[in-house]
Scaffold this motif. Structure first.
Motif, mmCIF file in Angstrom:
data_model
loop_
_atom_site.group_PDB
_atom_site.id
_atom_site.type_symbol
_atom_site.label_atom_id
_atom_site.label_comp_id
_atom_site.label_asym_id
_atom_site.label_seq_id
_atom_site.Cartn_x
_atom_site.Cartn_y
_atom_site.Cartn_z
ATOM 1 N N LYS A 19 39.622 33.662 41.824
ATOM 2 C CA LYS A 19 39.543 34.486 40.601
ATOM 3 C C LYS A 19 39.755 33.573 39.387
ATOM 4 O O LYS A 19 40.035 32.394 39.521
ATOM 5 N N ASP A 22 36.261 31.839 35.078
ATOM 6 C CA ASP A 22 34.864 31.614 35.427
ATOM 7 C C ASP A 22 34.433 32.450 36.632
ATOM 8 O O ASP A 22 33.408 32.217 37.242
ATOM 9 N N SER A 23 35.232 33.474 36.961
ATOM 10 C CA SER A 23 34.902 34.344 38.082
ATOM 11 C C SER A 23 35.278 35.785 37.731
ATOM 12 O O SER A 23 34.741 36.347 36.791
ATOM 13 N N GLN A 24 36.227 36.356 38.463
ATOM 14 C CA GLN A 24 36.690 37.715 38.213
ATOM 15 C C GLN A 24 38.183 37.685 37.922
ATOM 16 O O GLN A 24 38.878 36.763 38.344
ATOM 17 N N PRO A 25 38.687 38.682 37.191
ATOM 18 C CA PRO A 25 40.121 38.666 36.876
ATOM 19 C C PRO A 25 40.983 38.820 38.126
ATOM 20 O O PRO A 25 40.578 39.502 39.075
ATOM 21 N N ILE A 27 43.775 40.189 40.659
ATOM 22 C CA ILE A 27 44.283 41.539 40.948
ATOM 23 C C ILE A 27 45.802 41.435 41.007
ATOM 24 O O ILE A 27 46.342 40.584 41.734
ATOM 25 N N THR A 263 34.149 30.500 45.047
ATOM 26 C CA THR A 263 34.064 31.144 43.736
ATOM 27 C C THR A 263 35.165 30.607 42.843
ATOM 28 O O THR A 263 36.164 30.068 43.321
ATOM 29 N N GLY A 264 34.980 30.779 41.524
ATOM 30 C CA GLY A 264 35.971 30.275 40.588
ATOM 31 C C GLY A 264 36.138 28.780 40.794
ATOM 32 O O GLY A 264 35.170 28.041 40.933
ATOM 33 N N ASP A 314 34.835 40.199 46.433
ATOM 34 C CA ASP A 314 34.681 40.705 45.074
ATOM 35 C C ASP A 314 35.731 41.769 44.789
ATOM 36 O O ASP A 314 36.164 42.500 45.682
ATOM 37 N N ASN A 315 36.113 41.870 43.523
ATOM 38 C CA ASN A 315 37.150 42.831 43.138
ATOM 39 C C ASN A 315 36.769 44.269 43.464
ATOM 40 O O ASN A 315 37.622 45.070 43.845
ATOM 41 N N ASP A 316 35.473 44.616 43.304
ATOM 42 C CA ASP A 316 35.102 46.011 43.576
ATOM 43 C C ASP A 316 35.292 46.352 45.055
ATOM 44 O O ASP A 316 35.611 47.497 45.402
#
Length: 342
Positions: A19, A22-25, A27, A263-264, A314-316
């Protein structure tokens, strides 16, 4: 009586690893705990969590009172704590002398963290996880010197861990130099030669050992391998597990589709797949037996808990409760097949 060992844990660090900006926040830790505690399958629940001692979830420099408050929070969810991940990446083993001192100091801090959790009563089993914090590219510039530096650093870390009655588990993952091949991993562990060093097997990462991604010379499966040929796959799994099982003191249940992923800021490594992924190459519950049973099929009982590591989902996906229910169901399958009762 149904099996009550090994205990079933979820990892918290997938809320952080891969995370970032450069990726997703990330959690939050509270959310990871909440979803772990909420998972349920036929009356089965997660027994605990393995903790990454990493910002922004956890400050490795927490005071003892702060660590106890964290323990109380986790206990409030009905969960225990098992293995801890030491945040050693600011001190790569193949960096400077100062870097290696930092590495050992981070192991010391993680061991102290674990001691406070043990004394609190929330942590009754588990190890401190480490890796070389260095890439295969760095390692390959001078394999002999690299091995010497990793071994020297790991020995110093083991000596510190011994003061806290802790064991260190080196993570077998193709993105870590000196750990990027099953043969090199065994060689590293043998050279460290300390009673409190062992191996952390992750089914996703160790499957990649068979494909020789970062060590083609140690590839086991043929390049044109047909994944439907279970007999060849099982022979390969047996080769790797026979070599590394005697060292294995920490275990991650996971699925992999035979590809690498990053990722990230995280380098490419074995792709963690969902427990229900139709492209998964492992028969997860059956293949876990290569690690949980010896060559004669007897349970090793070498560790008291097993953990699911879902890094870089992925966060979702991670925010769906069904994801964690499916993961728990897979862990229950493993325990039904290879567990025991105490």
């Amino acid at each position: 009586m149904k099996n009550n060992f090994p205990k079933l844990h979820n990892a918290t660090w997938p809320g952080i690893v891969g995370k970032g900006p450069d990726s997703q926040p990330p959690i939050p830790l509270d959310k990871m705990l909440e979803m772990t505690a909420a998972a349920e399958v036929n009356g089965n629940k997660f027994d605990g969590v393995d903790l990454g001692l990493l910002d922004p979830h956890i400050n490795i420099d927490s005071s003892d009172d702060e660590i106890k408050r964290l323990a109380d929070k986790i206990a409030g969810y009905g969960l225990n704590v098992g293995s801890l991940v030491a945040p050693i990446w600011g001190g790569p083993t193949l960096g400077s002398d100062e870097d290696r001192k930092t590495f050992v100091e981070m192991v010391r801090k993680a061991c102290h963290f674990g001691k406070v959790l043990r004394e609190h009563g929330i942590r009754q089993y588990g190890v401190i996880r480490i890796d070389s914090a260095s890439s295969p590219e760095q390692w390959s510039k001078d394999p002999e010197k690299s091995k010497e530096l990793i071994v020297e650093t790991f020995r110093a870390a083991c000596d510190v861990a011994a003061e806290y009655d802790e064991k260190l588990a080196a993570e077998g993952e193709i993105c870590w130099g000196g750990m990027h091949s099953w043969k090199i991993m065994v060689d590293t562990l043998e050279a460290v030669d300390r009673p409190n060093i062992g191996f952390q097997a992750d089914m996703s990462h160790t499957l990649l050992y068979l494909l020789g991604y970062n060590a083609p010379e140690h590839r086991i499966l043929p390049k044109d391998f047909d994944w439907s040929d279970r007999s060849v796959l099982e022979a390969g799994l047996k080769t790797v597990t026979d070599a590394l099982r005697p060292w294995t003191i920490d275990f991650h249940v996971a699925q992999n589709d035979g590809t690498v992923h990053g990722t990230g800021s995280h380098d490419k490594t074995g792709r963690h797949c969902l427990a229900t992924d139709p492209n998964g190459k492992l028969d997860v519950a059956k293949d876990a037996g290569y690690w949980l049973r010896d060559g004669n099929g007897n349970l090793t009982k070498a560790f008291k808990h097993i953990c699911w590591d879902g890094c870089m989902f992925d966060n979702d996906v991670m925010m769906k409760q069904q994801t964690w229910n499916d993961i728990l169901a897979k862990l229950v399958e493993v325990r039904d097949l290879h567990g025991w009762s105490e």
